[in-house]
Design an enzyme around this catalytic site. Structure first.
Site, PDB file in Angstrom:
ATOM      1  N   HIS A 102     -52.323  20.607 -10.593  1.00 15.85           N
ATOM      2  CA  HIS A 102     -51.830  19.141 -10.565  1.00 15.85           C
ATOM      3  C   HIS A 102     -50.463  19.344 -11.599  1.00 15.85           C
ATOM      4  O   HIS A 102     -49.616  18.813 -11.143  1.00 15.85           O
ATOM      5  CB  HIS A 102     -52.499  18.317 -11.170  1.00 15.85           C
ATOM      6  CG  HIS A 102     -53.980  18.299 -10.235  1.00 15.85           C
ATOM      7  ND1 HIS A 102     -53.853  18.460  -8.906  1.00 15.85           N
ATOM      8  CD2 HIS A 102     -55.270  17.996 -10.635  1.00 15.85           C
ATOM      9  CE1 HIS A 102     -55.395  18.520  -8.501  1.00 15.85           C
ATOM     10  NE2 HIS A 102     -56.219  18.128  -9.524  1.00 15.85           N
ATOM     11  N   ASP A 152     -53.925  19.549  -2.792  1.00 12.66           N
ATOM     12  CA  ASP A 152     -53.698  19.148  -4.159  1.00 12.66           C
ATOM     13  C   ASP A 152     -53.671  17.629  -4.027  1.00 12.66           C
ATOM     14  O   ASP A 152     -52.397  17.186  -3.573  1.00 12.66           O
ATOM     15  CB  ASP A 152     -52.561  19.856  -4.891  1.00 12.66           C
ATOM     16  CG  ASP A 152     -52.200  19.345  -6.228  1.00 12.66           C
ATOM     17  OD1 ASP A 152     -52.741  18.363  -6.586  1.00 12.66           O
ATOM     18  OD2 ASP A 152     -51.917  20.248  -7.057  1.00 12.66           O
ATOM     19  N   HIS A 153     -54.885  17.094  -4.432  1.00 14.08           N
ATOM     20  CA  HIS A 153     -54.650  15.556  -4.257  1.00 14.08           C
ATOM     21  C   HIS A 153     -53.594  14.790  -4.919  1.00 14.08           C
ATOM     22  O   HIS A 153     -53.277  13.640  -4.636  1.00 14.08           O
ATOM     23  CB  HIS A 153     -56.100  14.870  -4.317  1.00 14.08           C
ATOM     24  CG  HIS A 153     -56.512  14.380  -5.905  1.00 14.08           C
ATOM     25  ND1 HIS A 153     -56.796  15.531  -6.430  1.00 14.08           N
ATOM     26  CD2 HIS A 153     -56.445  13.405  -6.474  1.00 14.08           C
ATOM     27  CE1 HIS A 153     -57.305  15.099  -7.869  1.00 14.08           C
ATOM     28  NE2 HIS A 153     -56.856  13.655  -7.843  1.00 14.08           N
TER      29      HIS A 153
HETATM   30  C1  BG6 Z   1     -59.503  16.904 -10.237  1.00 15.70           C
HETATM   31  C2  BG6 Z   1     -60.169  17.586 -11.417  1.00 15.70           C
HETATM   32  O1  BG6 Z   1     -58.692  17.848  -9.605  1.00 15.70           O
HETATM   33  O2  BG6 Z   1     -58.786  16.023 -10.805  1.00 15.70           O
HETATM   34  C3  BG6 Z   1     -61.054  16.561 -12.239  1.00 15.70           C
HETATM   35  O3  BG6 Z   1     -61.197  18.611 -10.949  1.00 15.70           O
HETATM   36  C4  BG6 Z   1     -60.155  15.361 -12.577  1.00 15.70           C
HETATM   37  O4  BG6 Z   1     -61.915  17.257 -13.411  1.00 15.70           O
HETATM   38  C5  BG6 Z   1     -59.304  14.696 -11.338  1.00 15.70           C
HETATM   39  O5  BG6 Z   1     -61.040  14.412 -13.121  1.00 15.70           O
HETATM   40  C6  BG6 Z   1     -58.222  13.994 -11.869  1.00 15.70           C
HETATM   41  O6  BG6 Z   1     -57.812  13.212 -10.674  1.00 15.70           O
HETATM   42  P1  BG6 Z   1     -57.087  11.623 -10.875  1.00 15.70           P
HETATM   43  O7  BG6 Z   1     -56.513  11.443  -9.351  1.00 15.70           O
HETATM   44  O8  BG6 Z   1     -58.472  10.989 -11.231  1.00 15.70           O
HETATM   45  O9  BG6 Z   1     -56.261  11.807 -11.971  1.00 15.70           O
END
Ligand code: BG6
Length: 513
Positions: free
Chosen positions: A266, A203-204
């Protein structure tokens, strides 16, 4: 009494106390499936290259790309240079890094290609000296996860410490299934050969510095935790607003929608980090246990009083940074009558002592006024305002804001007197910018994820019980969004470039102030 010199080892105030990465990384092979795809060129290789440049890759290390396309090593390296958003070839150390990169064509459903891969990996391992340690990174569409994992198991590549093998780990990206049943099927497929300790579910958001810092803020300071409960907190806002639309991902997104794309993963992770009880130690399993306990406290969506807890929206045409953009239904690849939500506000409650009665607003949407990710802790107003008669107004309550994007920062707002003879209050802020006075190396999300996997550290990855609890909670929400007879009437349209549907503007204006 302690002296400052005793508190800070080098005698300076504010000297960082770091512990991470003191250990030596064990050598390993990293095998990337989907190596000719977008994720590899855009995220994985730039992250690995950055780690290499900063001397953070294990030594020795090999990176083996696998994909359906037939290519030789040179062809693979050239493809990466062409498709990467960063100028890889222009970097003085690219030529050195290239020697770590190999390529093997693979047919995902053909066992013999995995057998050939196994032989290749064994030979390479012997030649390079990577001690039989292997990571398999599945940068492929999720429907291939069970197939690839099954084949790896069949040819013995999931085995650890046997037949010349060291450790073996597998990395997968969300979505972890489409619902609870498919998440369980995927998990069962992975567990046929890999144990939970070998599985790294990315989960980034968990790799973001400020998200991790939220935990440090809560548990390494004694002054905030006593306030972290229903006695002092009015509500919590967890917001991930994006300027971007669906882009080139309509095929996936129109099926997923914002709830599967952002909430199942997230948003619920952020909720868990803000809401969990203090873990007994900074140890992966202890922290993941606390998050799991918190997810178990989620009040079911079908409970009485939750009828108005969900607001769904979809963006229409509008302007982003002064440029006209089309509505969601006019985006390439989106059905003209799509009812997929691109925005959701979900009010959730946690049924435990700490949080009883405190609403948590989880909000995420595409094509909003600006990209802004933040956690807002809104404290209660003073119980009695002695200034009411003098200033004739409410006294603004304190608010703690954890900025994740665009600024990684923490602000605490409080009331102060406006200088002068009259009694006049103003809201002012104590602020901390995350990177001010920081000397340490900064890892971007994928660098952190890959490095943690190489270290065998699972703290910032999902564990299966959490995945299932998240789906269990979300399924009735999805049902109400996807099965309800009034689906069309429930979907509120909002102009691209705004703060979402009319119904949420009041709250959004407060949260985004
Ligand atoms: C991803 C989603 O996991 O997270 C995307 O699939 C979204 O739709 C992205 O744009 C948002 O990540 P961040 O780090 O830009 O807030």
């Amino acid at each position: 009494m302690e002296k400052l010199e005793d508190i800070y080892e080098d005698g300076s105030i504010g000297a960082p106390s770091c512990s991470l990465f003191a250990e030596k990384l064990e050598p390993c092979q990293l095998v990337i499936f989907g190596a000719t795809g977008d994720l590899t060129a855009r995220k994985l290789i730039p992250a690995l290259f950055a780690l290499f440049v900063d001397e953070n890759l294990p030594k020795p290390c090999s990176i083996i790309g696998c994909g359906r396309t037939v290519l030789d090593n040179d062809g693979f390296r050239q493809l990466l240079v062409k498709n990467s958003p960063v100028d890889l070839a222009g970097h003085p150390r690219w030529r050195e890094f290239v020697s770590l990169l190999h390529y093997r064509a693979i047919q995902y459903d053909a066992l013999h290609t995995y057998e050939e891969l196994a032989v290749f990996l064994k030979e390479l391992d012997k030649r390079v000296g990577t001690d039989g340690n292997t990571i398999f990174d599945l940068a492929v569409p999720p429907d291939l996860y069970p197939l690839i994992s099954a084949k790896l198991v069949e040819v013995g590549l999931s085995l650890e410490n046997e037949e010349g093998r060291g450790w073996s780990r597998i990395i997968i990206e969300k979505p972890f299934g489409r619902d609870l049943a498919s998440a369980k099927i995927l998990d069962a497929a992975l567990h046929r050969g890999f144990s939970e300790q070998q599985i790294f579910r990315i989960d980034h958001y968990l790799a973001k510095e400020t998200v991790q810092n939220t935990m440090i803020f809560r548990f390494a300071n004694s002054i905030f935790e006593p306030l972290w409960n229903r006695d002092h907190i009015e509500y919590v806002g967890i917001v991930s607003a994006e300027e971007l639309g669906v882009g080139s991902r309509a095929g996936y997104y129109d099926q997923a929608g914002v709830l599967r794309d952002m909430f199942q993963n997230h948003m619920l992770q952020l909720l868990a980090i803000i809401g969990m009880e203090p873990p007994a130690g900074f140890i992966s399993e202890l922290i993941r246990d606390e998050k799991t306990k918190l997810l178990r406290c989620l009040r079911p969506f079908a409970a009485p009083g939750q009828e108005d807890a969900l607001i769904l929206g979809q963006y229409g045409a509008g302007k982003i940074q002064g440029r006209d953009v089309p509505g969601y239904r006019r985006e390439n690849g989106v059905r003209g009558n799509s009812l997929t939500p691109t925005f959701a506000l979900l009010r959730v409650h946690l049924d435990n002592w700490r949080w009883q009665g405190v609403p948590f607003y989880l909000i995420s949407g595409k094509r909003m006024a600006r990209k802004d990710t933040r956690l807002v802790i809104q404290f209660k107003e003073v119980p009695h305002s002695m200034f009411r008669e003098v200033i004739g107004d409410k006294v603004g309550a304190n608010r703690l804001n954890f900025g994740i994007f665009p600024e990684e920062e923490i602000n605490l707002s409080f009331q102060a007197k406006v200088p002068g003879p009259r009694i006049c209050l103003r809201t002012t802020k104590l602020g901390f910018k995350y990177y001010d006075d920081s000397a340490g190396p900064v890892l971007r999300a994928y660098e952190k994820v890959l490095l943690d996997c190489m270290r065998g550290e699972q703290m910032f990855f999902w564990r299966q019980d959490g995945v299932e609890l998240a789906w269990e909670f979300l399924e009735p929400v999805l049902e109400s969004c996807e099965m309800c007879g009034e689906r069309e009437e429930r979907l509120k349209f909002y102009e691209a470039g705004s703060w979402g549907p009319e119904e949420v503007r009041g709250l959004m204006n407060i949260l985004m102030a």
